[in-house]
Design an enzyme around this catalytic site. Structure first.
Site, PDB file in Angstrom:
ATOM      1  N   HIS A   1       0.989  -1.289  -0.368  1.00 42.95           N
ATOM      2  CA  HIS A   1      -0.092  -0.452   0.231  1.00 42.95           C
ATOM      3  C   HIS A   1       0.850   0.989  -0.201  1.00 42.95           C
ATOM      4  O   HIS A   1       1.931   0.735   0.600  1.00 42.95           O
ATOM      5  CB  HIS A   1      -0.806   0.449   1.035  1.00 42.95           C
TER       6      HIS A   1
ATOM      7  N   GLU B   1       1.710   3.698   3.361  1.00 44.00           N
ATOM      8  CA  GLU B   1       2.293   3.191   4.439  1.00 44.00           C
ATOM      9  C   GLU B   1       4.103   2.742   4.081  1.00 44.00           C
ATOM     10  O   GLU B   1       4.620   1.507   4.310  1.00 44.00           O
ATOM     11  CB  GLU B   1       1.014   1.047   4.341  1.00 44.00           C
TER      12      GLU B   1
ATOM     13  N   HIS C   1       2.454  -3.974   7.675  1.00 42.71           N
ATOM     14  CA  HIS C   1       0.731  -2.651   6.987  1.00 42.71           C
ATOM     15  C   HIS C   1       1.253  -1.935   7.595  1.00 42.71           C
ATOM     16  O   HIS C   1       1.569  -2.042   9.225  1.00 42.71           O
ATOM     17  CB  HIS C   1      -0.378  -3.532   6.228  1.00 42.71           C
TER      18      HIS C   1
ATOM     19  N   GLU D   1       0.363  -5.338  11.074  1.00 41.55           N
ATOM     20  CA  GLU D   1      -0.846  -3.899  11.216  1.00 41.55           C
ATOM     21  C   GLU D   1       0.847  -3.246  12.191  1.00 41.55           C
ATOM     22  O   GLU D   1      -0.300  -2.867  13.376  1.00 41.55           O
ATOM     23  CB  GLU D   1      -1.524  -3.772  11.118  1.00 41.55           C
TER      24      GLU D   1
END
Length: 400
Positions: free
Chosen positions: A165, A168, A311, A370
Site C-alpha cells: 500500500h 504505508e 502494513h 499492522e
C-alpha cells in the site's frame, strides 16, 4: 559562497543534500521560507550553501568498501557524491569527493524513505555485504524494478514483504534496516538483538521485498506534474486534488492487496468500489496488475514455509483465513504478539489479500502485521518505536 538550485522532478531536500555534499539542516537554514523541508515542488528555487570539499586521491590497492570504512561514509552517500563512480573499478590516482554529513549506517531512517533511497541502499548493502543476494521479481506499471533481497542459507524459506500500500511506505525502511542490522551482525559474528546471527543465517533463507508498490509510493511522496504519464487519470481518480498522501493503490488506481485469487469476487462485492481510485478497487480481474502478478509468481517459485506482510497501522497481527490456516498459525501469531506487544486478532470479513491467498493455496502460515498507530502515512519520526516493536517479529519468524 551560496548558489541557487532549481528543484527537479523527484527531488527531495535529502536527495539534494546527498548529491551536493551538504547537510539537510544547512539547506533548511539557508531557506527559511520552507515551512516544511519535506514539501518542495519542481521549479522551486532553493539557496544551497557552498559545501566544503573534502577530496581523496584513490591509492593503489584501495577498494570502495575500504574507503567507506576508513572515512565512516555510508556507501550510498559516497556514490551519490560521485556520479559515474564504479565501485568495482576504482582507478588509482582518481580524485573523489568525500561528502559531508558522514554516517556509518547505510539505511537512513530519519528522512522520508522512497524508491530512490531504497535502490541506493540496496546497491550499498550489496557492496558492503557480498553474501546478500538480490533478485528483481518483476516490474511496476511504470517499469520500475521490484527487488527482493536474500539473506541466509538455511532450509526454511521465509518471506517478508512491505509497502504493498503506497501510503504505508514507512514499512519499507523497516525491512531495509533489518537487512542492514542482520547483515552487519552476521558479518561481524555478533549477536542480533540477543540472538546469534550465524545461527539465524544457517537456520533459514530470508527473502525481503521492501517495496512492492514503488509507483504508488512515489506518487504519495512526490505528487504529480503535467509530465506524468497518468497525470489526467490520477487527478480524475483523486477528485481533482493534488494531495495524494492518502493514496493506497498502484498508479492505475488498483488496490494491490485486493488482487489475489482468494475469494476475489467476494472482496470486490464487499468493497463495492465504483472504479479505480485511491483505495478499495480490486481491479478488472485477479492478478491483472503487474505488481500483484510479480508477487504471486515470486511466491510460487520459492516454496516459502511462512510469509509476513507488513502494513500500517493498528498494532495488530492477523493470522487466519477462512479456517484454512494450519494448526500452528495461531501459536506462531501469539509468539509474534509477545515479541512485539501487538494484539493477535482472528480476522473475519476480508478476502483477496496476499496473506489470504498464501494460506489458501499453500496451507502454510501467513500473517499480516499492522505496525504502528495513527493516521497513514505515519510520520518517519515514529520509525524508532515501530522498528523496536516489529524487529522482534522479524527475528521470531526466522526461528519458527
Amino acid at each position: 559562497m551560496a548558489f541557487s538550485y532549481v528543484v527537479q522532478k523527484g527531488d527531495t531536500v535529502y536527495r539534494i543534500a546527498k548529491r551536493l555534499g551538504v547537510r539537510v539542516q544547512e539547506i533548511a537554514a539557508a531557506n527559511p521560507q520552507l515551512g516544511n523541508v519535506d514539501q518542495i515542488v519542481p521549479g522551486q528555487m532553493l539557496t544551497i550553501p557552498q559545501a566544503v570539499p573534502n577530496r581523496y586521491v584513490v591509492q593503489r590497492g584501495d577498494t570502495f568498501y575500504y574507503i567507506t570504512k576508513r572515512f565512516d561514509i555510508a556507501p550510498s552517500d559516497l556514490l551519490a557524491a560521485n556520479p559515474g563512480l564504479d565501485p568495482q573499478r576504482l582507478q588509482a590516482g582518481r580524485t573523489i569527493l568525500l561528502p559531508s554529513g558522514k554516517r556509518t549506517a547505510i539505511v537512513d531512517t530519519t528522512v522520508m524513505y522512497g524508491y530512490v533511497e531504497m535502490m541506493d541502499d540496496i546497491s550499498a548493502l550489496l557492496q558492503a555485504y557480498p553474501f546478500i543476494g538480490c533478485e528483481v521479481i518483476g516490474e511496476s506499471v511504470l517499469r520500475k524494478d521490484i527487488p527482493a533481497l536474500r539473506i541466509g542459507t538455511g532450509p526454511k524459506r521465509i518471506h517478508y514483504q512491505a509497502s504493498i500500500h503506497a501510503n504505508e511506505w514507512i514499512t519499507a525502511p523497516l525491512l531495509m534496516k533489518f537487512a542492514e542490522e542482520y547483515a552487519a551482525a552476521y558479518s561481524g559474528g555478533t549477536l542480533l538483538r540477543g540472538r546469534s546471527a550465524r545461527k539465524l543465517y544457517e537456520n533459514a533463507t530470508l527473502w525481503l521485498a521492501p517495496m512492492l508498490n514503488p509507483d504508488g509510493v512515489e506518487l504519495v511522496q512526490e505528487g504529480i506534474t503535467p509530465q506524468h504519464p497518468y497525470y489526467r487519470e490520477l487527478l480524475d481518480m483523486n477528485n481533482g486534488s493534488f494531495d495524494f498522501s492518502k493514496w493506497k493503490a498502484n498508479i492505475r488506481g488498483v488496490d494491490l492487496n485486493d488482487q489475489f485469487p482468494a475469494r476475489w469476487e467476494a472482496e470486490r462485492e464487499r468493497r463495492a468500489a465504483a472504479g479505480p481510485g485511491p483505495s478499495d478497487y480490486s481491479g478488472a480481474a485477479p492478478l491483472c496488475e503487474p505488481e500483484a502478478k510479480a508477487i504471486a509468481d515470486f511466491t510460487r517459485s520459492k516454496d516459502f514455509s511462512l510469509i509476513v506482510s507488513f502494513h500500517t497501522q493498528g498494532r495488530e497481527i492477523y493470522w487466519n483465513y477462512r479456517d484454512l490456516e494450519p494448526f500452528e498459525s495461531e501459536s506462531i501469531a501469539k509468539r509474534f504478539g509477545q515479541a512485539s506487544g501487538y494484539r493477535v486478532v482472528k480476522l473475519t470479513g476480508s478476502d483477496a489479500g496476499c496473506k489470504d491467498w498464501f494460506i489458501q493455496d499453500f496451507r502454510r502460515p501467513g500473517f499480516t502485521v499492522e505496525a504502528g498507530i495513527g493516521v497513514n502515512p505515519l510520520p518517519i519520526g515514529q520509525f524508532p518505536a515501530i522498528y523496536n516493536e516489529t524487529v522482534g517479529i522479524m527475528l521470531e519468524g526466522l526461528n519458527v
